[in-house]
Design an enzyme around this catalytic site. Structure first.
Site, PDB file in Angstrom:
ATOM      1  N   ASN A  12       0.801  -1.268   0.056  1.00 33.83           N
ATOM      2  CA  ASN A  12       0.017   0.013   0.107  1.00 33.83           C
ATOM      3  C   ASN A  12       0.795   1.244  -0.054  1.00 33.83           C
ATOM      4  O   ASN A  12       0.318   2.149  -0.292  1.00 33.83           O
ATOM      5  CB  ASN A  12      -1.017  -0.065   1.165  1.00 33.83           C
ATOM      6  CG  ASN A  12      -0.357   0.258   2.509  1.00 33.83           C
ATOM      7  OD1 ASN A  12       0.765  -0.262   2.825  1.00 33.83           O
ATOM      8  ND2 ASN A  12      -0.824   0.831   3.521  1.00 33.83           N
ATOM      9  N   LYS A 213       9.236 -10.842   1.606  1.00 31.31           N
ATOM     10  CA  LYS A 213      10.046  -9.431   1.756  1.00 31.31           C
ATOM     11  C   LYS A 213      10.157  -9.163   3.251  1.00 31.31           C
ATOM     12  O   LYS A 213      11.026  -8.761   3.774  1.00 31.31           O
ATOM     13  CB  LYS A 213       9.448  -8.418   1.092  1.00 31.31           C
ATOM     14  CG  LYS A 213       8.191  -7.680   1.609  1.00 31.31           C
ATOM     15  CD  LYS A 213       8.027  -6.134   1.990  1.00 31.31           C
ATOM     16  CE  LYS A 213       6.905  -5.810   2.667  1.00 31.31           C
ATOM     17  NZ  LYS A 213       5.707  -6.545   2.834  1.00 31.31           N
TER      18      LYS A 213
HETATM   19  P1  ADP Z   1       1.962  -5.989   2.575  1.00 36.41           P
HETATM   20  O1  ADP Z   1       1.749  -5.674   1.307  1.00 36.41           O
HETATM   21  O2  ADP Z   1       2.096  -4.735   3.514  1.00 36.41           O
HETATM   22  O3  ADP Z   1       2.844  -7.091   2.979  1.00 36.41           O
HETATM   23  P2  ADP Z   1      -0.238  -7.765   3.243  1.00 36.41           P
HETATM   24  O4  ADP Z   1      -1.577  -7.796   2.570  1.00 36.41           O
HETATM   25  O5  ADP Z   1       0.577  -8.923   2.830  1.00 36.41           O
HETATM   26  O6  ADP Z   1       0.474  -6.163   3.092  1.00 36.41           O
HETATM   27  O7  ADP Z   1      -0.469  -8.034   4.604  1.00 36.41           O
HETATM   28  C1  ADP Z   1      -1.253  -7.014   5.436  1.00 36.41           C
HETATM   29  C2  ADP Z   1      -2.587  -7.665   5.562  1.00 36.41           C
HETATM   30  O8  ADP Z   1      -2.793  -8.649   6.494  1.00 36.41           O
HETATM   31  C3  ADP Z   1      -3.591  -6.530   6.433  1.00 36.41           C
HETATM   32  O9  ADP Z   1      -4.155  -5.560   5.126  1.00 36.41           O
HETATM   33  C4  ADP Z   1      -4.760  -7.423   6.779  1.00 36.41           C
HETATM   34  O10 ADP Z   1      -5.696  -7.427   5.940  1.00 36.41           O
HETATM   35  C5  ADP Z   1      -4.364  -8.662   6.882  1.00 36.41           C
HETATM   36  N1  ADP Z   1      -4.389  -9.630   8.180  1.00 36.41           N
HETATM   37  C6  ADP Z   1      -4.283 -10.843   8.411  1.00 36.41           C
HETATM   38  N2  ADP Z   1      -4.415 -11.145   9.603  1.00 36.41           N
HETATM   39  C7  ADP Z   1      -4.419  -9.967  10.276  1.00 36.41           C
HETATM   40  C8  ADP Z   1      -4.403  -9.763  11.664  1.00 36.41           C
HETATM   41  N3  ADP Z   1      -4.690 -10.560  12.738  1.00 36.41           N
HETATM   42  N4  ADP Z   1      -4.507  -8.634  12.201  1.00 36.41           N
HETATM   43  C9  ADP Z   1      -4.407  -7.412  11.397  1.00 36.41           C
HETATM   44  N5  ADP Z   1      -4.186  -7.798   9.993  1.00 36.41           N
HETATM   45  C10 ADP Z   1      -4.311  -8.710   9.348  1.00 36.41           C
HETATM   46 MG    MG Z   2       2.592  -9.048   2.171  1.00 37.73          MG
END
Ligand code: ADP
Ligand code: MG
Length: 313
Positions: A12, A213
């Protein structure tokens, strides 16, 4: 010397919305992220920024497909290098502009980073990470015959799978550390680093793989003995019972609690789980504290006002 934070910026920070992938929107997202990192530097932190590259790798793979009749396809290790360069450039420029606005004079450098993996890592026998676009089964089978691993992905179509081996060593670690000691702001380990393996003569070669990453960031943070591992993602805090009526946002957890919550399945594999696992490994190797929050809350979280803090005790 100022304290050092390794800051992993998530998807993001570069693309805020799947419907807004045009370059001008990428710039907007990067500029927004850069402002918050500049605020950290104002507070006195030395910073290494790491970042993901999933969507950007997908765009290049798609260009490979469309252009295959005219130009050679870009191999996966070169795609890693290309995205480290282009995203690094965007961060370098955006951070430089943000620094100037708050009166900071610092040099910003992107280090093209190679991450060593074991060529015998069992992950190579079991590719699990979907990359590139979706295709129909017939197309997927043609690529399979040419050596790809392909699989149907949760009803969304067929996709190429590649290995996601364990990162063992950051080749450019010494250079990153030297730059930090000179007060340079460093962008490194983009997309987890370009996966390379060492042959029997000690020579490095690109591997057909991608590195998580968050895992590679934690490895760098341990290697350079960072004071803080900060994972910036799309949520302000980590939750238990995420996305359920019982959801509880966490202000802090200890290493033991993080292990227990992970074992209880509170963190989704492929998104939050790799972040928690990365933090667990950083703390196990001597790291003191880690923080998960989203870009707008970085500065407040560093003041202890929000985010989820994970500490050894
Ligand atoms: P990034 O691109 O930052 O690696 P990801 O989408 O891989 O982002 O990981 C972040 C996402 O993990 C959050 O946006 C949320 O939707 C998800 N998520 C899964 N489990 C949890 C949790 N227990 N608490 C908060 N977010 C969670
Ligand atoms: Mg990720």
């Amino acid at each position: 010397m100022a304290k050092t934070a390794v800051v992993a910026v998530g998807g993001n920070a570069l693309i805020t919305d799947k419907t807004k992938t045009a370059v001008e929107h990428q710039w907007e997202a990067v500029r927004e992220t850069a402002k918050h990192i500049a605020d950290m530097v104002v507070q006195g932190w030395n910073v290494v920024v790491t970042h993901g590259n999933g969507p950007q790798v997908g765009f290049i793979l798609r260009r490979n497909e469309l252009a295959a009749h005219e130009v050679h396809p870009t191999p996966i290790d070169l795609i890693g290098a290309d995205t480290q360069g282009s995203i690094g450039y965007m961060l370098q420029q955006a951070l430089g502009n943000a620094f100037r606005k708050v009166g900071i004079e610092k040099t910003i450098v992107t280090v093209i980073t190679q991450t060593v993996v074991d060529r015998n890592d069992p992950a190579f026998q079991n590719p699990v990470k979907g990359i590139g676009g979706f295709m129909d089964e017939a197309t997927a089978r043609t690529f399979e015959a040419q050596g790809w691993t392909v699989a149907e992905d949760a009803g969304r179509g067929w996709r190429r799978l590649i290995a996601s081996p364990e990162p063992l060593r950051i080749v450019e670690q010494r250079a990153i550390q030297d730059l930090l000691e000179k007060g340079v702001i460093v962008i490194a380990v983009g997309g987890g680093g370009i996966p390379v393996y060492e042959d029997e003569h000690g020579d490095l070669h690109g591997a057909i793989a991608v590195i998580d990453k968050d895992r590679a960031t934690a490895l760098l943070a341990s290697e350079i003995k960072a004071d803080l591992l900060l994972i910036s993602t799309a949520v302000e805090k980590v939750a238990l019972h995420f996305n359920t009526p019982n959801q509880v946002w966490l202000d802090r957890m200890t290493l033991d609690e993080a292990r227990r919550y992970a074992a209880e399945g509170h963190f989704k594999p492929g998104s939050m789980l790799p972040k928690i696992e990365a933090i667990i490994s950083f703390l196990e190797k001597g790291g003191q504290e880690a923080l998960i929050t989203d870009p707008p809350n970085i500065v407040r979280a560093l003041r202890g006002e929000t985010g989820t803090w994970i500490t050894r005790e």
